[in-house]
Design an enzyme around this catalytic site. Structure first.
Site, PDB file in Angstrom:
ATOM      1  N   ASN A  70      74.882  43.541  50.764  1.00  0.00           N
ATOM      2  CA  ASN A  70      75.612  44.762  50.466  1.00  0.00           C
ATOM      3  C   ASN A  70      76.051  45.424  51.763  1.00  0.00           C
ATOM      4  O   ASN A  70      75.380  45.322  52.786  1.00  0.00           O
ATOM      5  CB  ASN A  70      74.760  45.730  49.622  1.00  0.00           C
ATOM      6  CG  ASN A  70      73.906  46.648  50.477  1.00  0.00           C
ATOM      7  OD1 ASN A  70      74.392  47.658  50.996  1.00  0.00           O
ATOM      8  ND2 ASN A  70      72.644  46.285  50.654  1.00  0.00           N
ATOM      9  N   GLY A  73      77.495  51.197  53.020  1.00  0.00           N
ATOM     10  CA  GLY A  73      77.850  52.138  54.087  1.00  0.00           C
ATOM     11  C   GLY A  73      77.379  53.551  53.801  1.00  0.00           C
ATOM     12  O   GLY A  73      78.020  54.523  54.190  1.00  0.00           O
ATOM     13  N   ASN A 129      65.430  57.037  56.847  1.00  0.00           N
ATOM     14  CA  ASN A 129      66.075  55.727  56.904  1.00  0.00           C
ATOM     15  C   ASN A 129      66.680  55.576  58.288  1.00  0.00           C
ATOM     16  O   ASN A 129      67.780  56.039  58.549  1.00  0.00           O
ATOM     17  CB  ASN A 129      67.142  55.647  55.798  1.00  0.00           C
ATOM     18  CG  ASN A 129      67.934  54.353  55.860  1.00  0.00           C
ATOM     19  OD1 ASN A 129      67.633  53.472  56.677  1.00  0.00           O
ATOM     20  ND2 ASN A 129      68.927  54.233  55.007  1.00  0.00           N
ATOM     21  N   CYS A 132      69.344  51.473  58.416  1.00  0.00           N
ATOM     22  CA  CYS A 132      70.440  50.970  57.598  1.00  0.00           C
ATOM     23  C   CYS A 132      71.406  50.179  58.463  1.00  0.00           C
ATOM     24  O   CYS A 132      71.935  50.694  59.442  1.00  0.00           O
ATOM     25  CB  CYS A 132      71.192  52.113  56.924  1.00  0.00           C
ATOM     26  SG  CYS A 132      72.596  51.486  55.986  1.00  0.00           S
ATOM     27  N   ILE A 193      60.451  46.411  53.900  1.00  0.00           N
ATOM     28  CA  ILE A 193      61.484  46.408  54.923  1.00  0.00           C
ATOM     29  C   ILE A 193      62.833  46.849  54.337  1.00  0.00           C
ATOM     30  O   ILE A 193      63.043  46.753  53.130  1.00  0.00           O
ATOM     31  CB  ILE A 193      61.671  44.971  55.523  1.00  0.00           C
ATOM     32  CG1 ILE A 193      62.054  43.979  54.427  1.00  0.00           C
ATOM     33  CG2 ILE A 193      60.466  44.507  56.268  1.00  0.00           C
ATOM     34  CD1 ILE A 193      62.357  42.550  54.899  1.00  0.00           C
ATOM     35  N   GLY A 267      63.520  46.919  44.428  1.00  0.00           N
ATOM     36  CA  GLY A 267      64.890  47.191  44.850  1.00  0.00           C
ATOM     37  C   GLY A 267      65.927  46.466  44.025  1.00  0.00           C
ATOM     38  O   GLY A 267      66.171  46.808  42.855  1.00  0.00           O
ATOM     39  N   THR A 268      66.483  45.432  44.604  1.00  0.00           N
ATOM     40  CA  THR A 268      67.597  44.711  43.995  1.00  0.00           C
ATOM     41  C   THR A 268      67.339  44.296  42.552  1.00  0.00           C
ATOM     42  O   THR A 268      68.261  44.258  41.738  1.00  0.00           O
ATOM     43  CB  THR A 268      67.903  43.469  44.861  1.00  0.00           C
ATOM     44  OG1 THR A 268      68.150  43.924  46.194  1.00  0.00           O
ATOM     45  CG2 THR A 268      69.109  42.717  44.363  1.00  0.00           C
TER      46      THR A 268
HETATM   47  C1  FMN Z   1      73.027  47.861  47.147  1.00  0.00           C
HETATM   48  C2  FMN Z   1      71.905  48.297  48.028  1.00  0.00           C
HETATM   49  C3  FMN Z   1      71.933  49.562  48.608  1.00  0.00           C
HETATM   50  C4  FMN Z   1      70.909  49.988  49.431  1.00  0.00           C
HETATM   51  N1  FMN Z   1      70.961  51.250  49.971  1.00  0.00           N
HETATM   52  C5  FMN Z   1      69.935  51.695  50.724  1.00  0.00           C
HETATM   53  C6  FMN Z   1      69.929  53.026  51.223  1.00  0.00           C
HETATM   54  O1  FMN Z   1      70.826  53.820  50.963  1.00  0.00           O
HETATM   55  N2  FMN Z   1      68.870  53.412  51.991  1.00  0.00           N
HETATM   56  C7  FMN Z   1      67.822  52.579  52.280  1.00  0.00           C
HETATM   57  O2  FMN Z   1      66.885  52.991  52.970  1.00  0.00           O
HETATM   58  N3  FMN Z   1      67.803  51.323  51.812  1.00  0.00           N
HETATM   59  C8  FMN Z   1      68.826  50.854  51.050  1.00  0.00           C
HETATM   60  N4  FMN Z   1      68.786  49.572  50.548  1.00  0.00           N
HETATM   61  C9  FMN Z   1      67.649  48.692  50.893  1.00  0.00           C
HETATM   62  C10 FMN Z   1      66.569  48.702  49.812  1.00  0.00           C
HETATM   63  O3  FMN Z   1      66.026  49.990  49.631  1.00  0.00           O
HETATM   64  C11 FMN Z   1      65.433  47.718  50.161  1.00  0.00           C
HETATM   65  O4  FMN Z   1      64.824  48.137  51.355  1.00  0.00           O
HETATM   66  C12 FMN Z   1      65.922  46.304  50.358  1.00  0.00           C
HETATM   67  O5  FMN Z   1      66.960  46.006  49.467  1.00  0.00           O
HETATM   68  C13 FMN Z   1      64.807  45.266  50.204  1.00  0.00           C
HETATM   69  O6  FMN Z   1      64.226  45.284  48.914  1.00  0.00           O
HETATM   70  P1  FMN Z   1      64.722  44.357  47.691  1.00  0.00           P
HETATM   71  O7  FMN Z   1      64.820  42.955  48.195  1.00  0.00           O
HETATM   72  O8  FMN Z   1      63.703  44.543  46.627  1.00  0.00           O
HETATM   73  O9  FMN Z   1      66.054  44.873  47.290  1.00  0.00           O
HETATM   74  C14 FMN Z   1      69.816  49.130  49.714  1.00  0.00           C
HETATM   75  C15 FMN Z   1      69.780  47.864  49.123  1.00  0.00           C
HETATM   76  C16 FMN Z   1      70.787  47.437  48.290  1.00  0.00           C
HETATM   77  C17 FMN Z   1      70.705  46.073  47.671  1.00  0.00           C
END
Ligand code: FMN
Ligand code: FAD
Ligand code: FES
Lengths: 305, 258
Positions: A70, A73, A129, A132, A193, A267-268
């Site tokens: 992703n 932004g 955060n 990012c 992470i 998350g995802t």
């Molecule tokens: C579409 C998307 C948007 C995300 N936006 C943020 C965000 O705004 N702030 C943040 O700290 N992490 C963001 N993340 C990261 C997730 O919080 C998480 O740390 C990361 O995806 C790993 O976990 P997962 O594999 O279970 O998704 C985002 C992840 C995805 C997939």
């Protein structure tokens, strides 16, 4: 046997250790048709900045083997509109709401954000955060440098007595060094992470699949990396770790506890199975019952080597 | 909006590379509106990882129909799923077409424009529109790819076809076919609905705005959640970026920025 799923993160008491990861759960309202939101341990909001951000141009997401990229932004309405439009719904849930915040270019933004958040009782904790990968123009992340991490966390620590969580990037050489810097600066916990930076190519058009060319990788593809980082940090710090990265079910969540996590974030997987979080909560309970463990905390760091 | 496992009761090749799948899906069928879509988990494992979005092609009673083009990994897997199997579906999603102005027998003239698999949501719309004066323009590369001619006729549409190679109907683009019929229309009393590839929708937006013809177009962007949470599926509009899965997939043509 009565099973105790509750955990403590700083001053925050969670009735169970399963929360939802920033940016993958919107502002929770998007999921209200699918689950009873009140069952979650806590909700972490999409990252909020001081001013509104439009984010990157599309395409912003694509699929990769066992995961996705992703490059949103950090699109968000800015703090004031968040408080006005999104917080009222979250507040009504009666479970801890953790606001994720980021800065755009000036370190003072964190201070300003934290001051404003101090006055909001409905926000139980802050997640910084500093990891990012999707902000154009930022060549290095704060959490790629132990000194910058220390300075940033201490500047916010001075201002807030709310629970402070620091979210770290896996795009570094040594995670424990950064985690130690956050701990030394007064962070109550670390989230491990954020996404790993990556890219993907559309062969037919020889173009990057994301308009921003690179993005953050998430999903089961990153789970081994995340687990290793949780384990490494666990060996070096005393503050709790919130583990995340590729959790999709109870078994994958359990791995994180054993590696050293006190709580986990899903998350995802929310995109694919909106019920994942609540399914994992009942799955953890069953696992503990079956294995005659009365408290989830007993699993944390229980790796046999 | 529900997440629920639904039984496949039919999944067969429709024509060429296009397949037709029918689910017994009473909860979704009950509330679905034309222009909405469903987001389907195509396998139990990690491949494909994300759900895949498909327009609601038709609803009859408790049955939900989709029409899909086999393109890549996900749609190949879907084509292999058998009658009797259950798939996890989230839906109905998105806003759908606004057809109040043409929802009575004396309503305005309706023009439907479909490019390729873009016929999918328009058939359900045609079934729902009560106005008698309906025309559909179907665009395809060749005769072999012209979809749903018969179904549109049965739903009361006057059908016109455009193919790139002229193997059937008008030779050329469906947008040129539209231009050729525009002079005969009273634009104030007409409304256009379209679905198809982005370049076609862009051309349609230009034509309809030049001619003051109200138009609603159904957009596509890569989706990860389909429920407005990931902020992945945005398109440029006069209000900034908006989500195709939530504010869309149907947008007023003049609201979009190309
Ligand atoms: C579409 C998307 C948007 C995300 N936006 C943020 C965000 O705004 N702030 C943040 O700290 N992490 C963001 N993340 C990261 C997730 O919080 C998480 O740390 C990361 O995806 C790993 O976990 P997962 O594999 O279970 O998704 C985002 C992840 C995805 C997939
Ligand atoms: C609202 C909406 C309605 C749609 N309705 C239909 C329909 O009725 N019939 C139909 O055949 N197709 C429809 N599509 C397109 C369909 O979703 C893609 O063709 C399908 O996802 C391809 O998956 P794949 O794994 O076979 O192909 P891939 O090899 O993964 O990709 C082929 C193409 O599909 C696109 N695609 C892949 N995954 C997604 C995704 N998660 N979201 C959006 N696009 C994706 C890719 O960008 C690429 O252009 C719709 C898309 C959207 C956004
Ligand atoms: S697909 Fe996630 S917001 Fe539209």
């Amino acid at each position: 046997m009565s099973i105790n799923l509750s955990v403590k993160i700083g001053k925050l008491k969670l009735k169970n250790p399963v929360m939802v990861a920033s940016g993958t759960f919107g502002y929770a309202e998007e999921f209200k048709d699918f689950i009873n939101l009140k069952e979650l341990g806590a909700i972490v909001t999409k990252t909020i900045t001081l001013n509104p951000r439009q984010g990157n141009l599309p395409p912003r997401t694509c699929e990769t083997p066992a995961g996705m990229l992703n490059s949103i932004g950090l699109e968000n309405p800015g703090l004031e509109l968040f408080l006005k439009d999104k917080l009222p719904f979250l507040k009504k849930l009666g479970i801890p709401v953790i606001i994720s915040i980021a800065l755009e270019d000036d370190p003072r933004e964190f201070v300003e954000l934290a001051k404003r958040i101090n006055k909001i009782n409905a926000l139980s904790a802050l997640e910084l955060n500093i990891s990012c990968p999707n902000v154009a123009g930022q060549k290095t992340l704060i959490s790629q440098d132990p000194k910058a991490t220390y300075q940033t966390v201490s500047s916010v620590r001075k201002i807030t007595s709310k629970t402070l969580i620091t979210k770290l990037s896996p795009n570094i050489t040594c995670i424990s060094e950064i985690a130690q810097a956050a701990e030394a600066a007064g962070s109550d916990a670390v989230s491990l992470i954020n996404t790993l930076s990556g890219m993907s190519i559309d062969l037919a058009r020889r173009k990057p699949k994301l308009a921003a060319i690179t993005g953050g990788l998430s999903g089961p593809a990153i789970r081994p990396v995340a687990l290793k980082m949780v384990w490494e940090a666990y060996n070096k710090i005393k503050i709790p770790i919130i583990g995340m990265g590729g959790i999709i079910d109870t078994l994958s969540a359990l791995e994180f506890f054993i590696a050293g996590a006190t709580a986990v974030s899903v998350g995802t997987v929310n995109f694919i199975n909106p019920k994942a979080g609540v399914e994992i909560i009942s799955g953890l309970k069953e696992y503990l019952e079956r294995n005659k463990i009365n408290r989830i905390g007993k699993l944390t760091g229980n790796l046999k080597i | 909006m529900v997440q629920i496992k639904n039984k496949i009761i039919y999944n067969e090749k429709f024509k060429g590379n296009y397949w037709h799948c029918i689910f017994e899906a009473p909860l979704i069928a009950k509330i679905a509106k034309p222009g909405q879509f469903v987001n389907i988990k195509l396998s139990d494992g990690l491949k494909p990882f994300l759900r895949r979005p498909f327009s609601i092609h038709n609803i009859s009673g408790s049955k939900l129909e989709i029409l899909y083009e086999v393109l890549g990994e996900g749609t190949k897997i879907l084509a292999g799923r058998k009658k009797g199997e259950y798939l996890d579906i989230i839906g109905p999603l998105g806003n759908g077409f606004d057809y109040r102005r043409v929802d009575k027998p004396s309503g305005q003239k309706t023009i439907l424009v479909a490019g390729g698999i873009g016929v999918a949501p328009l058939l359900f719309l045609s079934e729902k529109i009560k106005a008698k004066d309906k025309i559909v323009l179907i665009g395809a590369k060749t005769k072999k790819q012209v979809l749903c001619e018969k179904e549109f006729k049965n739903s009361g549409c006057d059908v016109k076809i455009a193919t790139d190679d002229g193997s059937v109907g008008f030779k050329g683009r469906v947008t040129d076919l539209l231009k050729s019929i525009l002079p005969a229309l009273d634009h104030r009393l007409s409304i256009l609905y379209a679905c198809g590839p982005n370049p076609m929708l862009k051309a349609l937006s230009d034509i309809t705005q030049k001619n003051n013809l109200p138009a609603q177009v159904s957009m596509e962007e890569h989706m990860s959640c389909g429920i407005g949470a990931c902020l992945g599926c945005v398109v440029k509009t006069k209000n900034g970026l908006e989500r195709v899965c939530k504010e869309g997939p149907v947008f007023n043509a003049k609201h979009l920025i190309w």
